[in-house]
Enzyme design. Structure first.
Site: not given
Ligand code: 13P
Length: 251
Positions: A10-12, A97, A99, A169, A175, A215, A236-237
């Protein structure tokens, strides 16, 4: 075990055109080295979805949108419809998600409408669930996940569930660098599978991949994915760099 193993990214709200193209090129160059049994899905920002879908066409990399509205079209300024997501070349849609839930206030009822819209318009949903830090500390992780599953999957048929993907998640792990231990993840995933058994059947429950997110990095992915009920990762990251994401994909 017969379940699909999926490594998803997920590039966000990250990358612009040039960076998106560079990342996809890096993944395309190495994805053949990922085990043939694994699937890769990437979720770029909607504005680059068509470009990324065209670049990955015919490869092992599938694409999806990070969000959509549940209506086919209309006066919904700023939103993308399921038909647009499909038209951009995506197969998957990330729904609920953390967020979207906690920054943009999406409710389980809205998330359920999006899940149903995904099926109506031929997209494959990846439904995200997970508890907040205070809920984790209060020992409420399972209650929260159960509620999000029951309400998010309302009126979804057993047949539709065959193409569902769930992503657990925990919000406290997103994050933060605070990855859930493989034991915590396994415990919640196993519980979610029991919820799916109650809602549907043991057969359906045994088919649905449940991914872990929060993470995930190349050095902790293998321990998580080794667990019986952890069927891959939503990253994510660490998916924003081709070498780091491929490190997870090959872990
Ligand atoms: P991180 O891997 O940055 O913790 O993010 C996870 C995430 O929200 C993937 O959708």
């Amino acid at each position: 075990m017969g379940r699909r193993v999926i490594i998803s990214g997920n590039w966000k709200m990250n990358k612009e055109s040039a960076g998106a193209a560079e990342l996809v090129k890096g993944l395309l160059a190495d994805v053949k080295n990922m085990s043939a049994e694994r699937e890769m899905i990437i979720f770029p920002p909607a504005i680059y979805l068509k470009e990324v879908s065209e670049m990955t066409k015919g490869s092992k990399i599938k694409t999806g949108a990070q969000n959509m509205y549940f209506k086919a079209e209309g006066a919904f300024t700023g939103e993308n419809s399921p038909k647009m997501v499909k038209d951009a070349g995506a197969q998957y849609i990330l729904i609920g998600h953390s967020e979207r839930r906690h920054v943009f206030g999406e409710t389980d009822a809205l998330i359920n409408q999006k899940v149903k819209a995904a099926y109506e318009f031929g997209l494959l949903p990846m439904l995200c669930i997970g508890e907040l830090l205070e809920e984790f500390k209060a020992g409420k992780s399972k209650d929260v996940c159960k509620k999000q599953l029951v309400e998010g999957l309302k009126d979804v048929s057993a047949d539709q569930m065959k193409s569902m993907v769930i992503a657990y998640e925990p919000v406290w792990a997103i994050g933060t660098g605070e990855v859930a231990t493989p034991e915590i993840a396994e415990d919640i995933h196993k519980f979610c599978r029991e919820v799916l058994t109650d809602l549907y059947s043991a057969e359906i429950s045994s088919i649905v991949p449940i991914l872990y997110g929060g993470s995930v990095k190349a050095d902790n992915a293998a321990g998580l994915i080794a667990k019986e009920n952890v069927d891959g990762a939503l990253v994510g990251g660490a998916c924003l760099d081709a070498a780091s994401f491929m490190g997870i994909a090959k872990a």
